[in-house]
Write an enzyme that holds these catalytic residues in place. Sequence first.
Site, PDB file in Angstrom:
ATOM      1  N   LYS A 178       0.887  -1.172   0.000  1.00  0.00           N
ATOM      2  CA  LYS A 178       0.000   0.000   0.000  1.00  0.00           C
ATOM      3  C   LYS A 178       0.914   1.208   0.000  1.00  0.00           C
ATOM      4  O   LYS A 178       1.417   1.628   1.041  1.00  0.00           O
ATOM      5  CB  LYS A 178      -0.881  -0.032   1.251  1.00  0.00           C
ATOM      6  CG  LYS A 178      -2.253   0.601   1.069  1.00  0.00           C
ATOM      7  CD  LYS A 178      -2.248   2.062   0.685  1.00  0.00           C
ATOM      8  CE  LYS A 178      -2.090   2.998   1.841  1.00  0.00           C
ATOM      9  NZ  LYS A 178      -1.805   4.392   1.445  1.00  0.00           N
ATOM     10  N   GLU A 254       8.985   1.121  11.331  1.00  0.00           N
ATOM     11  CA  GLU A 254      10.001   2.166  11.192  1.00  0.00           C
ATOM     12  C   GLU A 254       9.252   3.489  11.262  1.00  0.00           C
ATOM     13  O   GLU A 254       8.512   3.839  10.337  1.00  0.00           O
ATOM     14  CB  GLU A 254      10.764   1.972   9.880  1.00  0.00           C
ATOM     15  CG  GLU A 254      11.534   0.653   9.899  1.00  0.00           C
ATOM     16  CD  GLU A 254      12.408   0.396   8.684  1.00  0.00           C
ATOM     17  OE1 GLU A 254      12.278   1.107   7.677  1.00  0.00           O
ATOM     18  OE2 GLU A 254      13.219  -0.540   8.746  1.00  0.00           O
ATOM     19  N   CYS A 288      13.512  10.585   7.470  1.00  0.00           N
ATOM     20  CA  CYS A 288      13.235  10.203   8.859  1.00  0.00           C
ATOM     21  C   CYS A 288      14.490  10.345   9.720  1.00  0.00           C
ATOM     22  O   CYS A 288      14.411  10.588  10.914  1.00  0.00           O
ATOM     23  CB  CYS A 288      12.725   8.772   8.915  1.00  0.00           C
ATOM     24  SG  CYS A 288      13.895   7.592   8.237  1.00  0.00           S
ATOM     25  N   GLU A 390       8.268  16.148  16.040  1.00  0.00           N
ATOM     26  CA  GLU A 390       8.776  15.958  14.681  1.00  0.00           C
ATOM     27  C   GLU A 390       8.036  16.886  13.711  1.00  0.00           C
ATOM     28  O   GLU A 390       6.810  16.932  13.701  1.00  0.00           O
ATOM     29  CB  GLU A 390       8.561  14.507  14.226  1.00  0.00           C
ATOM     30  CG  GLU A 390       9.115  14.246  12.835  1.00  0.00           C
ATOM     31  CD  GLU A 390       8.783  12.855  12.295  1.00  0.00           C
ATOM     32  OE1 GLU A 390       7.610  12.460  12.314  1.00  0.00           O
ATOM     33  OE2 GLU A 390       9.718  12.169  11.839  1.00  0.00           O
TER      34      GLU A 390
HETATM   35  P1  NAD Z   1       1.919   8.301   7.531  1.00  0.00           P
HETATM   36  O1  NAD Z   1       2.009   7.519   8.776  1.00  0.00           O
HETATM   37  O2  NAD Z   1       0.958   9.422   7.463  1.00  0.00           O
HETATM   38  O3  NAD Z   1       1.526   7.344   6.306  1.00  0.00           O
HETATM   39  C1  NAD Z   1       2.287   6.204   5.985  1.00  0.00           C
HETATM   40  C2  NAD Z   1       1.387   5.192   5.285  1.00  0.00           C
HETATM   41  O4  NAD Z   1       0.423   4.706   6.202  1.00  0.00           O
HETATM   42  C3  NAD Z   1       0.607   5.751   4.101  1.00  0.00           C
HETATM   43  O5  NAD Z   1       0.619   4.792   3.085  1.00  0.00           O
HETATM   44  C4  NAD Z   1      -0.786   5.929   4.663  1.00  0.00           C
HETATM   45  O6  NAD Z   1      -1.815   5.887   3.705  1.00  0.00           O
HETATM   46  C5  NAD Z   1      -0.874   4.751   5.608  1.00  0.00           C
HETATM   47  N1  NAD Z   1      -1.849   4.870   6.693  1.00  0.00           N
HETATM   48  C6  NAD Z   1      -2.230   5.992   7.343  1.00  0.00           C
HETATM   49  N2  NAD Z   1      -3.117   5.681   8.319  1.00  0.00           N
HETATM   50  C7  NAD Z   1      -3.295   4.338   8.273  1.00  0.00           C
HETATM   51  C8  NAD Z   1      -4.096   3.422   9.015  1.00  0.00           C
HETATM   52  N3  NAD Z   1      -4.871   3.815  10.021  1.00  0.00           N
HETATM   53  N4  NAD Z   1      -4.027   2.117   8.699  1.00  0.00           N
HETATM   54  C9  NAD Z   1      -3.240   1.689   7.690  1.00  0.00           C
HETATM   55  N5  NAD Z   1      -2.467   2.508   6.946  1.00  0.00           N
HETATM   56  C10 NAD Z   1      -2.496   3.810   7.238  1.00  0.00           C
HETATM   57  O7  NAD Z   1       3.389   8.778   7.215  1.00  0.00           O
HETATM   58  P2  NAD Z   1       3.873   9.721   6.031  1.00  0.00           P
HETATM   59  O8  NAD Z   1       3.350  11.099   6.295  1.00  0.00           O
HETATM   60  O9  NAD Z   1       3.579   9.070   4.733  1.00  0.00           O
HETATM   61  O10 NAD Z   1       5.477   9.708   6.213  1.00  0.00           O
HETATM   62  C11 NAD Z   1       6.170  10.569   7.065  1.00  0.00           C
HETATM   63  C12 NAD Z   1       6.455   9.891   8.393  1.00  0.00           C
HETATM   64  O11 NAD Z   1       7.143   8.683   8.162  1.00  0.00           O
HETATM   65  C13 NAD Z   1       7.351  10.700   9.328  1.00  0.00           C
HETATM   66  O12 NAD Z   1       6.873  10.584  10.635  1.00  0.00           O
HETATM   67  C14 NAD Z   1       8.701  10.004   9.209  1.00  0.00           C
HETATM   68  O13 NAD Z   1       9.553  10.163  10.304  1.00  0.00           O
HETATM   69  C15 NAD Z   1       8.275   8.588   9.038  1.00  0.00           C
HETATM   70  N6  NAD Z   1       9.330   7.796   8.390  1.00  0.00           N
HETATM   71  C16 NAD Z   1      10.050   6.920   9.147  1.00  0.00           C
HETATM   72  C17 NAD Z   1      11.083   6.165   8.564  1.00  0.00           C
HETATM   73  C18 NAD Z   1      11.932   5.209   9.364  1.00  0.00           C
HETATM   74  O14 NAD Z   1      12.685   4.452   8.753  1.00  0.00           O
HETATM   75  N7  NAD Z   1      11.858   5.204  10.684  1.00  0.00           N
HETATM   76  C19 NAD Z   1      11.348   6.323   7.203  1.00  0.00           C
HETATM   77  C20 NAD Z   1      10.597   7.234   6.470  1.00  0.00           C
HETATM   78  C21 NAD Z   1       9.579   7.960   7.068  1.00  0.00           C
HETATM   79  O1  6OD Z   2      18.434   3.575   4.007  1.00  0.00           O
HETATM   80  C1  6OD Z   2      17.472   2.878   4.360  1.00  0.00           C
HETATM   81  O2  6OD Z   2      17.484   1.639   4.244  1.00  0.00           O
HETATM   82  C2  6OD Z   2      16.299   3.524   4.947  1.00  0.00           C
HETATM   83  N1  6OD Z   2      15.331   2.696   5.369  1.00  0.00           N
HETATM   84  C3  6OD Z   2      16.239   4.861   5.014  1.00  0.00           C
HETATM   85  C4  6OD Z   2      15.173   5.581   5.598  1.00  0.00           C
HETATM   86  C5  6OD Z   2      15.079   6.916   5.430  1.00  0.00           C
HETATM   87  C6  6OD Z   2      13.999   7.647   5.989  1.00  0.00           C
HETATM   88  O3  6OD Z   2      13.462   8.583   5.479  1.00  0.00           O
END
Ligand code: NAD
Ligand code: 6OD
Length: 486
Positions: A178, A254, A288, A390
């Site tokens: 998804k 993550e 992230c 954040e």
């Molecule tokens: P988000 O949580 O809003 O959405 C992520 C995904 O989850 C989307 O596909 C969304 O449609 C889906 N989603 C939302 N609500 C849901 C539910 N109730 N059930 C199932 N699916 C659902 O995140 P975003 O805005 O797309 O991304 C930014 C966030 O992601 C930031 O907080 C960032 O720190 C985090 N992030 C973390 C990492 C990591 O490796 N730790 C990497 C990249 C991004």
């Molecule tokens: O480098 C990666 O494998 C990884 N998961 C990076 C994540 C970046 C977050 O925005």
Amino acid sequence: MKEFLNFINGEYVKSASGKTFDNRNPVDNSVIGKVHEAGRPEVDAAVAAARAALEGDWGRMSVVERCKLLDALAIGINDRFDDFLQAEIADTGKPNHLASHVDIPRGAANFQIFIDTIKSVSTESFNMRTPDGKTALSYGVRVPRGVIAVVCPWNLPLLLMTWKVGPALACGNTVVVKPSEETPATATLLGEVMNAVGMPKGVYNVVHGFGPDSAGEFLTRHPGVNGITFTGETRTGEAIMKAAAEGIRPVSMELGGKNAAVVFADCDFQVAVDTVTRSCFENAGQVCLGTERVYVERPIFDRFVAALKGKAEAMTPGLPFDPATKIGPVISKEHQAKVLGYYKKAAEEGATVVTGGGMPDMPAALKDGCWVQPTIWTGLPETASVITEEIFGPCCHIAPFDSEQEVLAKVNKNRYGLATAIFTQDIGRANRMAQGIHVGLAWINSWFLRDLRTSFGGSKQSGIGREGGVHSLEFYTDLRNVMVKF
Ligand code: NAD
Ligand code: 6OD
């Protein structure tokens, strides 16, 4: 007008409901396509196709046969590098230099790296004598977990999706992806590569839509899903964990971060400034692992603030393929409003705005785009919103510190624990800090330098579990013990 269809059982399908939503280009907020939103019937079909593949040709393949397909996928992405690049850039507005050096190459490499892992991993085996004088041999065998739901964010769409699909397939699972509603393109395009390399139908499926009451929720609540791997916000992670509790499905999470960089006075000043520039502003701060809190030892504080200000002001915003462009827009009008809301809050809470603080002045054609200025604040107390929450934008607060203990306490006083970057030439101090800061990833004199064989993930509210190298096997396989008496 492009159409982004669901990819189910090797075929592109519209939604039975006929529901679509707009896909917009954040550089000017123009509509670039219609995305077909999956309802329950499409999610059911995708999960059923994934199950059938598991029980069919895919499930019967040897590791070597699976690895040949993974290798072909990596080659297939690179063969269509330009198509993936254009698709990713249209969805995100990110500069070409970034997408072409990070997003797309890593999208391919994520399939390649797990070939080596899965081919060389071993399990335990023990011999023992039984009470009746016979022998027993017990050994471990890793089996696929089953149908994996892969729920992805928008910031590095192909990279973060294949980071999970690569190990899932290497371990013999099937997937239903998804993608984020903001970035449907590259996950959809990957379906074409799957078919071109001869991936059995149903191994890779894509359903489009939103979270609650849409494809995300239907997928994560689906009883046919055996595990959920998620990257995104911590709050969404909580909702998904609740869904996963039904049926006791394992999760890999993550999540968000509020990462700190710590700059000691003995650092290589230029390395620190250049690296913190990247960690704060790369991908318009939507990484992230990015830095939103910078702590600088007092003797070099003023010099560091001035240098980072100069770097921030040199981040020219513009079109992705313009070589002068150093920073793109943020992902959407909604996210732009969120980031600008924090900019306003910082000013209200008494920040000194060193640079930025609003929207850049863009040419008429780009005025409707999702632009925000790289922004630096100083002078806030540790309790301020922009130091604790954040933001996920191109911004940071810089504070001075006087001792290792003081800065360690400040860095650790946060609910997140994803990543940190430490700058010093004192190897002892660097390692003390790296071991003292509560995070899953600590960089010393560097940032976002990756070795894909190592563990990746967050501590505290930044995640559950580790992926990368052999660590991915913990989630993507089930470890079975076999005991033979002879
Ligand atoms: P988000 O949580 O809003 O959405 C992520 C995904 O989850 C989307 O596909 C969304 O449609 C889906 N989603 C939302 N609500 C849901 C539910 N109730 N059930 C199932 N699916 C659902 O995140 P975003 O805005 O797309 O991304 C930014 C966030 O992601 C930031 O907080 C960032 O720190 C985090 N992030 C973390 C990492 C990591 O490796 N730790 C990497 C990249 C991004
Ligand atoms: O480098 C990666 O494998 C990884 N998961 C990076 C994540 C970046 C977050 O925005």
